[in-house]
Design an enzyme around this catalytic site. Structure first.
Site, PDB file in Angstrom:
ATOM      1  N   ASP A 266       0.558  -1.320   0.452  1.00  0.00           N
ATOM      2  CA  ASP A 266      -0.177  -0.143   0.025  1.00  0.00           C
ATOM      3  C   ASP A 266       1.067   1.391  -0.132  1.00  0.00           C
ATOM      4  O   ASP A 266       1.386   1.171   1.360  1.00  0.00           O
ATOM      5  CB  ASP A 266      -1.361   0.096   0.957  1.00  0.00           C
ATOM      6  CG  ASP A 266      -1.924   1.097   1.278  1.00  0.00           C
ATOM      7  OD1 ASP A 266      -2.252   1.949   0.208  1.00  0.00           O
ATOM      8  OD2 ASP A 266      -2.921   0.684   2.301  1.00  0.00           O
TER       9      ASP A 266
ATOM     10  N   HIS B 155      -9.378   0.233  -7.282  1.00  0.00           N
ATOM     11  CA  HIS B 155      -8.828   0.533  -6.652  1.00  0.00           C
ATOM     12  C   HIS B 155      -8.001   2.031  -6.970  1.00  0.00           C
ATOM     13  O   HIS B 155      -8.018   2.917  -7.019  1.00  0.00           O
ATOM     14  CB  HIS B 155      -8.493   0.836  -5.330  1.00  0.00           C
ATOM     15  CG  HIS B 155      -8.285   1.614  -4.327  1.00  0.00           C
ATOM     16  ND1 HIS B 155      -8.908   2.678  -3.370  1.00  0.00           N
ATOM     17  CD2 HIS B 155      -6.769   1.518  -3.560  1.00  0.00           C
ATOM     18  CE1 HIS B 155      -8.302   3.664  -2.679  1.00  0.00           C
ATOM     19  NE2 HIS B 155      -7.617   2.909  -3.379  1.00  0.00           N
TER      20      HIS B 155
END
Length: 444
Positions: free
Chosen positions: A256, A352
């Site tokens: 991430d 995303h």
């Protein structure tokens, strides 16, 4: 969602990471100014930069009964003074505390000045590995002693002002437009009691006791003039826990922060820091930034029911190594137009990573620097865990807001997230030698 970059050295212009120091053993337990660090995982938004040794020995290292040199993790120091406040481009730290305070009833500008003086002095001391009260070098004065035996451990303490702070201090004409309230989003379940605040403090360190020591010192200094509005506690992976420096993983198991802006980017400062010459009474914010803070609960029970292949489709990247589904390695640019043999896009329309990419948001970007959190079990029996999302930008209306609006309209990850708290804070530039944080605003 979160941010993190591989380590990069800063140049002398101040672009990039704050100065950091470390050393080895020397006479009488002092740390050598000449020994360079090795093996420290730079898992944050910027890399390790060596500066003057200063107080990097930490007050533990000067104690007669503790002459052994600190490890590189413990001895690493972040500079308090500088063009920007620490804790923005500093590499991700192991432990974090986020707090918001409201000025006590009747409190105003005078009380805010006194508090920021005290807070800045405490932050400077603690970040240098000294006692909070500036007492004896062995820490026997009135310091709590919580972090005795430890060095600075990359401690940073960062201060910001909320929208209401300017009304409380009679400085409404100095409140910048970037502090206008954030718009509502469809996935918000915001608890006002755990949102906003007059003052915001971010504490980070690579040792839990060092971070808690700073937390207690900040709280004690604020007790006379403020009330705690909310507190959140977070964590990241410990430096050295992986065989090589890596981008962080979140509690969903995803790498991430791959697409974070990097201090080496030509437009990094423009994206992250407020430029000088803003005029209109906002010069106090030059060199500063805006922090958007969101407590985002992850619905982990639902997420973990998905097969890995489905999870990867939701994100648009491989879970194993963070590479885009269009191919390559983690750092390979996404090919948003690449299709598979069946004619379908390899990175789905609602992935995303596609929706949040600068290419799909007119170049909008922000420096994401989060902590994960786990607060036990919610009343419904599910994990109360997720992300303390913190992002930095020169203007939230050009950073966080347009990206979040785009995500709000069809992000495949949204059904697995719940935004439960929110705050927006103006973070002044760094304090020069002899200054306290916010002085250019409070004494204007």
């Amino acid at each position: 969602m979160s941010g993190n970059n591989k380590g990069k050295k800063s140049d002398k212009s101040g672009k990039g990471a704050e100065e950091r120091t470390a050393g080895g053993s020397g006479n009488h337990g002092a740390l050598s100014r000449r020994r360079l660090l090795g093996g420290v995982g730079a898992t944050g938004a910027a890399g390790l930069v060596l500066g003057a040794a200063g107080g990097a020995t930490g007050y533990a290292a000067t104690r007669p009964e503790a002459p052994t040199a600190l490890t590189s993790v413990g001895s690493t120091q972040v500079m308090f003074h500088g063009k920007h406040q620490p804790g923005i481009t500093t590499p991700l730290q192991t432990r974090g505390h986020l707090l918001a305070f409201d000025l006590a009833p009747g409190g105003g500008r005078k009380e805010a000045v006194a508090l920021m003086r005290r807070w800045s002095d405490v932050a400077r001391r603690l970040m240098a590995g000294e006692p909070a009260d500036g007492g004896a070098a062995d820490g026997t004065a009135h310091d709590t002693g919580i972090s005795l035996d430890a060095g600075p451990s990359s401690l940073t303490i960062t201060f910001g002002f909320g929208h209401t702070f300017f009304d409380r201090t009679g400085l409404a004409d100095r409140r910048p437009p970037g502090l206008d309230p954030l718009p509502p989003f469809s996935n918000d379940r915001i608890d006002p009691k755990h949102s906003d605040g007059d003052l915001w403090v971010q504490i980070g360190a690579d040792d839990a006791l060092v971070a808690f020591h700073a937390l207690r010192a900040i709280q004690k200094e604020a007790a006379r003039s403020t009330r705690v509005r909310w507190q959140m506690n977070g964590f990241n992976r410990t430096p050295g826990a992986t065989a090589r420096p890596m981008t962080a993983r979140n509690l969903m198991g995803q790498i991430d922060g791959t697409g974070n802006p990097k201090p080496t980017d030509d437009d990094f400062d423009r994206r992250v820091f407020v430029p000088a010459g803003t005029g209109s009474g906002y010069e106090w914010l030059a060199g500063g930034s805006y922090a958007v803070v969101r407590r985002i609960r992850m619905l982990l029970d639902d997420w973990e029911k998905l097969p890995v292949e489905r999870q990867e489709g939701v994100i648009g990247r491989r879970k194993k190594d963070g590479a885009p589904l269009s191919g390559g390695s983690e750092t390979t640019p996404m090919d948003l137009d690449k299709a598979g043999p069946d004619g379908r896009l390899l990175i789905p329309d609602n992935a995303h990573s596609r929706i949040s990419s600068p290419e799909k948001n007119s170049g909008a970007a922000m420096l994401r620097r989060p902590f994960s959190y786990h607060d036990g079990t919610a009343p419904d029996g599910t994990p109360d865990a997720g992300l303390l999302f913190i992002c930095w930008q020169a203007d939230p209306l050009r950073g966080f807001v347009p990206v979040q609006r785009k995500l709000d309209r069809g992000d495949a990850l949204s059904p697995f997230l719940r935004h439960e708290a929110s705050g927006l804070f103006a973070v002044p530039g760094g304090a020069a030698e002899g200054e306290y944080v916010g002085q250019r605003l409070l004494e204007s």
